[in-house]
Scaffold this active site. Structure first.
Site, PDB file in Angstrom:
ATOM      1  N   SER A 254       0.824  -1.214   0.000  1.00 35.03           N
ATOM      2  CA  SER A 254       0.000   0.000   0.000  1.00 35.03           C
ATOM      3  C   SER A 254       0.857   1.263   0.000  1.00 35.03           C
ATOM      4  O   SER A 254       0.331   2.357  -0.111  1.00 35.03           O
ATOM      5  CB  SER A 254      -0.928   0.000   1.224  1.00 35.03           C
ATOM      6  N   ALA A 281      -4.012  -4.965   0.377  1.00 33.01           N
ATOM      7  CA  ALA A 281      -3.857  -6.404   0.154  1.00 33.01           C
ATOM      8  C   ALA A 281      -5.184  -7.146   0.313  1.00 33.01           C
ATOM      9  O   ALA A 281      -5.468  -8.085  -0.439  1.00 33.01           O
ATOM     10  CB  ALA A 281      -2.822  -6.967   1.121  1.00 33.01           C
ATOM     11  N   CYS A 341       4.442 -11.364  12.384  1.00 31.97           N
ATOM     12  CA  CYS A 341       5.467 -10.762  13.252  1.00 31.97           C
ATOM     13  C   CYS A 341       4.825 -10.148  14.487  1.00 31.97           C
ATOM     14  O   CYS A 341       5.416  -9.291  15.137  1.00 31.97           O
ATOM     15  CB  CYS A 341       6.303  -9.744  12.491  1.00 31.97           C
TER      16      CYS A 341
HETATM   17  N1  SAH Z   1       8.025  -8.302   3.173  1.00 32.67           N
HETATM   18  C1  SAH Z   1       8.770  -7.110   3.534  1.00 32.67           C
HETATM   19  C2  SAH Z   1       8.309  -6.490   4.834  1.00 32.67           C
HETATM   20  C3  SAH Z   1       6.837  -6.172   4.883  1.00 32.67           C
HETATM   21  S1  SAH Z   1       6.394  -5.095   6.173  1.00 32.67           S
HETATM   22  C4  SAH Z   1      10.258  -7.437   3.577  1.00 32.67           C
HETATM   23  O1  SAH Z   1      10.627  -8.614   3.645  1.00 32.67           O
HETATM   24  O2  SAH Z   1      11.063  -6.500   3.547  1.00 32.67           O
HETATM   25  C5  SAH Z   1       4.708  -4.860   5.913  1.00 32.67           C
HETATM   26  C6  SAH Z   1       4.344  -4.043   4.707  1.00 32.67           C
HETATM   27  O3  SAH Z   1       2.929  -4.086   4.578  1.00 32.67           O
HETATM   28  C7  SAH Z   1       4.708  -2.565   4.744  1.00 32.67           C
HETATM   29  O4  SAH Z   1       5.524  -2.275   3.630  1.00 32.67           O
HETATM   30  C8  SAH Z   1       3.385  -1.810   4.649  1.00 32.67           C
HETATM   31  O5  SAH Z   1       3.440  -0.672   3.796  1.00 32.67           O
HETATM   32  C9  SAH Z   1       2.477  -2.853   4.029  1.00 32.67           C
HETATM   33  N2  SAH Z   1       1.044  -2.780   4.335  1.00 32.67           N
HETATM   34  C10 SAH Z   1       0.452  -2.518   5.519  1.00 32.67           C
HETATM   35  N3  SAH Z   1      -0.883  -2.648   5.420  1.00 32.67           N
HETATM   36  C11 SAH Z   1      -1.155  -3.000   4.126  1.00 32.67           C
HETATM   37  C12 SAH Z   1      -2.351  -3.298   3.402  1.00 32.67           C
HETATM   38  N4  SAH Z   1      -3.546  -3.276   4.000  1.00 32.67           N
HETATM   39  N5  SAH Z   1      -2.235  -3.629   2.110  1.00 32.67           N
HETATM   40  C13 SAH Z   1      -1.031  -3.686   1.498  1.00 32.67           C
HETATM   41  N6  SAH Z   1       0.125  -3.419   2.132  1.00 32.67           N
HETATM   42  C14 SAH Z   1       0.074  -3.087   3.425  1.00 32.67           C
END
Ligand code: SAH
Length: 398
Positions: A254, A281, A341
């Site tokens: 997002s 998502a 996490c």
């Molecule tokens: N997979 C990444 C870490 C993800 S952290 C790595 O390995 O580096 C979680 C991520 O989810 C963040 O980038 C945040 O922007 C995103 N996020 C949070 N809520 C969301 C949503 N509802 N839909 C899509 N992305 C989202």
């Protein structure tokens, strides 16, 4: 700029703790709460000698006068002098535990707080730079010898303090992002098992990247094939590993700035089969299911949905929803790597949630691997707070 406030390595002041407080230390947990202090000492934040009600010394601890977590055990030897050599030795021990990582990556956690016997300190290495977090008032007192030890042990070009987290407020500390030594760039290119990506130490999430999923990204990369989806991709770290085995990778997040860095990261590696989608998502997965889409490989690495114990029920519903939709999107034989996490979501909760998602998905889903934390984020059994990552590699059997 090196900030060098005077610090006193002696611990002349004493704190008396209740039997319950003493029992926590005896059981291997380094925290003693304010409610277990008998007559809170009139000492400033720093280090303090801890004794039981019979005046028997139990050790030395960091003392945070304003915090609910009043004491954090540093050394069971109550005569320990917390001088520069003490900090140097403790950090050197943490570094030695990670020695095997250096051949695989130049981005890893050097100090994982309580789990490394350095309560409320984190230190992450990104190539020639370090990002630290000093997360208690007691620890702040020792900023100078900590910086000194890190410079001596790692000779970094710069050290950044990402002291911008909410826990600092509960300690009565200011929130700041400030260079403590040398210069620190806005972006740092790091290598992780042959993949390059940019970390953003000043304003990226956590200290600039999610180092705690490194080995899980390698695992996901090793099984990737066909159409792949990296959901909650941030700057594309999973997508980069998936790219090698998959025919095409959708990196979904997002956050537009995170996805801009994902595209830059793909270009740095010469990967041309990654495209980014800026979307929610939950909505995306629902729409893909309606459209009858199929993926051979899916990664779900959401943020912590359960920020507090009270939000656990809602969080479990959220985890279940994304997992059940991802399961439905798998082609027969497809693989899903899924993670949580949230500290408050225990491993049994995580497994139950996945079972419920599988039941509702109508698919037969097998567990191929259960994953915990990597070497540089040790989870100490007697310190539950040191563990938070759970992961599972699942396969759709038909
Ligand atoms: N997979 C990444 C870490 C993800 S952290 C790595 O390995 O580096 C979680 C991520 O989810 C963040 O980038 C945040 O922007 C995103 N996020 C949070 N809520 C969301 C949503 N509802 N839909 C899509 N992305 C989202």
């Amino acid at each position: 700029m090196t900030v060098a406030p005077a610090f006193d390595p002696r611990t002349t002041q004493r704190a008396t703790v209740s039997a319950r407080g003493a029992d926590r230390w005896a059981a291997g947990h380094p925290w003693i709460y304010r409610s277990d202090l008998i007559d809170p000492p009139a000492a400033p934040a720093g280090a303090i000698t801890v004794v039981d009600r019979a005046s028997r010394p139990l050790g030395v601890a960091l003392y945070s006068p304003a915090s609910e977590i009043a004491l954090r055990l540093l050394d069971r030897d109550h005569t320990a002098r917390l001088d520069a050599a003490w900090w140097h030795n403790r950090i050197a021990q943490a570094l030695a535990r990670r020695a095997t990582l250096a051949s695989e990556t130049n981005a890893y956690r050097v100090v994982h707080g309580e789990a490394d016997g350095l309560p409320s300190l984190t230190c992450d290495r990104y190539d020639r730079w370090l990002v630290v977090q000093l997360l208690s008032a007691g620890l702040e007192h020792f900023r100078a010898p900590i910086v000194q030890a890190l410079v001596a042990l790692l000779a970094p070009d710069g050290i950044l303090a990402r002291n911008d987290t909410a826990v600092r407020t509960r300690e009565g500390l200011t929130r700041e992002t400030v260079a403590l030594h040398g210069q620190v760039p806005r972006e740092i290119e790091v290598v992780e098992h042959g993949v390059r990506y940019l970390a953003a130490p000043w304003d990226g999430q956590k200290t600039g990247a999610f180092l705690d999923q490194r080995e899980n990204r390698v695992l996901a990369g090793s099984i990737a094939r066909g159409r792949a989806l990296d959901c909650f991709a941030y700057h594309g770290s999973f997508a980069l590993h998936l790219s090698r085995g998959a025919s095409e990778v959708t990196a979904l997040d997002s956050s537009a700035p995170a996805l801009a860095r994902a595209r830059e990261n793909a270009a740095r590696n010469g990967f041309t089969n990654i495209h980014t989608v800026e979307a929610d998502a939950f909505e995306f997965l629902r729409a893909e299911e309606r459209a009858g889409a199929r993926y051979e490989t899916i990664v779900l690495d959401p943020p912590a949905f359960a920020k507090t114990r009270n939000s656990l029920d809602g969080a479990i519903r959220g985890y279940k929803e994304i997992n059940l939709r991802a399961m439905r999107l798998l082609s027969p034989g497809g693989m899903l790597f899924t993670a949580s996490c949230s500290f408050h979501l225990s491993l049994p909760h995580f497994r139950d949630m996945l079972r419920d998602a599988a039941a509702d998905s109508g698919r037969r889903i097998a567990v191929r691997q259960l994953r915990g934390q990597p070497l540089d984020h040790p989870e100490v059994l007697t310190i539950p707070e040191s563990g938070y990552i759970k992961g599972a590699l699942l396969e759709a059997l038909d």
